[in-house]
Enzyme design. Structure first.
Site, PDB file in Angstrom:
ATOM      1  N   SER A 222       0.835  -1.204   0.000  1.00 24.35           N
ATOM      2  CA  SER A 222       0.000   0.000   0.000  1.00 24.35           C
ATOM      3  C   SER A 222       0.869   1.253   0.000  1.00 24.35           C
ATOM      4  CB  SER A 222      -0.991  -0.042   1.158  1.00 24.35           C
ATOM      5  OG  SER A 222      -2.040   0.893   0.979  1.00 24.35           O
TER       6      SER A 222
ATOM      7  N   ASP B 182      -9.705  -6.830  -3.150  1.00 26.26           N
ATOM      8  CA  ASP B 182      -9.245  -5.574  -2.552  1.00 26.26           C
ATOM      9  C   ASP B 182     -10.341  -4.520  -2.730  1.00 26.26           C
ATOM     10  OD1 ASP B 182      -7.997  -3.083  -1.999  1.00 26.26           O
ATOM     11  OD2 ASP B 182      -6.037  -3.899  -2.549  1.00 26.26           O
TER      12      ASP B 182
ATOM     13  N   HIS C  23      -7.542  -5.797   0.932  1.00 28.83           N
ATOM     14  CA  HIS C  23      -6.455  -4.829   0.953  1.00 28.83           C
ATOM     15  C   HIS C  23      -5.609  -5.144   2.176  1.00 28.83           C
ATOM     16  CE1 HIS C  23      -4.467  -1.120  -0.222  1.00 28.83           C
ATOM     17  NE2 HIS C  23      -4.403  -0.792   1.059  1.00 28.83           N
TER      18      HIS C  23
END
Length: 288
Positions: free
Chosen positions: A105, A240, A268
């Site tokens: 991320s 996600d 995610h």
């Protein structure tokens, strides 16, 4: 397995690092966690599998995370490019010419920029739960976050009393819930235990869960992805909700030679335990 933990002076701040495996196994793997996380995001058993495959591994707390330096809540005096400089500065302090970068991320955004701005320092690149050009930039050709996650953000309640450990544990658990795969049951007990470890290790949990989300991502860099020369592996959950799988496909398509490993039953998040066999095998092959 226990790593060697130390606090390093990097770019006029202090970063807590932990190293695993034989130091002569180079280049080492450098793990870069996402916003709001700490080095605990990378589970020791996951790292142990990488070490068993002959890798030296380093995980660290970014600014405002874990045992690294913290700043006033709501006023982080740094931007995303400072986190990029920190990753490179950490390699310098550790005496490493190159590293295999694995970012998740926001950590994957940092890794993208290290690969673009300091290509000689990156042996390989692994980008998990990422998006082309990093978070904070919107592109109409990429899928939007799911309606469910949008509703979660719209309905977010007040912050907890940061001095109330039990309340912060529950806050963390509920904040984690909408980012996981909808196809699997949510393991509340495991998430609660993890949240407790995160809180107990944080110098300032309020800063950790606030400041990294406020920093300026800077100018977009999606149009530069074609200049990445490091061999790249893209890991992306098929469920996600923040960056739907189309982000991972686009990222892999726009980095020359990149390969996509789609992780089933994954949101995610860093690869869940059920995906470790395939993910660890892919990382070991990629970093060979």
């Amino acid at each position: 397995m226990t790593g060697y933990q130390n606090t390093r002076d990097v770019n006029e701040t202090q970063l807590c690092t932990e190293t695993f495996g034989a130091p002569d196994h180079q280049p080492a793997i450098l793990l870069i966690h996402g916003a709001g996380e700490s080095l605990l995001a990378w589970e020791e058993e996951f790292i142990e599998r990488l070490v068993a495959g002959g890798r030296s591994v380093i995980r660290y707390d970014s600014r405002d995370a874990g045992r690294s330096a913290t700043y006033p809540v709501g006023a982080p005096p740094y931007v995303l490019r400072d986190l990029v400089a920190d990753a490179v500065g950490l390699l310098n302090v550790l005496g490493l010419r190159q590293a295999h970068l694995i970012g998740m991320s926001q950590g994957a955004a940092v890794a993208q920029l290290v690969a673009l701005d300091h290509p000689d320092r990156v042996a390989t690149l692994t980008l998990a739960s990422s998006t082309p050009g990093g978070p904070g930039h919107q592109y109409p050709d990429l899928p939007e976050m799911t309606p469910e996650l949008r509703a979660f953000f719209a309905g977010e309640g007040a912050e907890p009393d940061w001095s109330d450990r039990a309340a912060v544990v529950e806050y963390l658990v509920e904040a984690d819930r909408p980012f996981t795969a909808a196809s699997l049951p949510f393991d509340t007990a495991t998430r609660r235990a993890k949240a407790a470890r995160i809180i107990d290790r944080a110098n300032d949990i309020a800063a950790q869960l606030t400041n990294p989300f406020m920093i300026d991502p800077g100018a977009p860099w999606r149009d530069r992805l074609g200049k990445i020369v490091a061999p790249t592996l893209v890991l992306h959950g098929t469920e996600d909700p923040l960056f739907p799988i189309g982000h991972g496909r686009a990222l892999a398509a726009e980095i020359p030679g990149a390969r996509l490993l789609a992780m089933e039953h994954t949101g995610h998040e860093i690869a869940p335990r059920a995906q470790w066999d395939s993910v660890v095998a892919a990382i070991l092959a990629h970093t060979a």
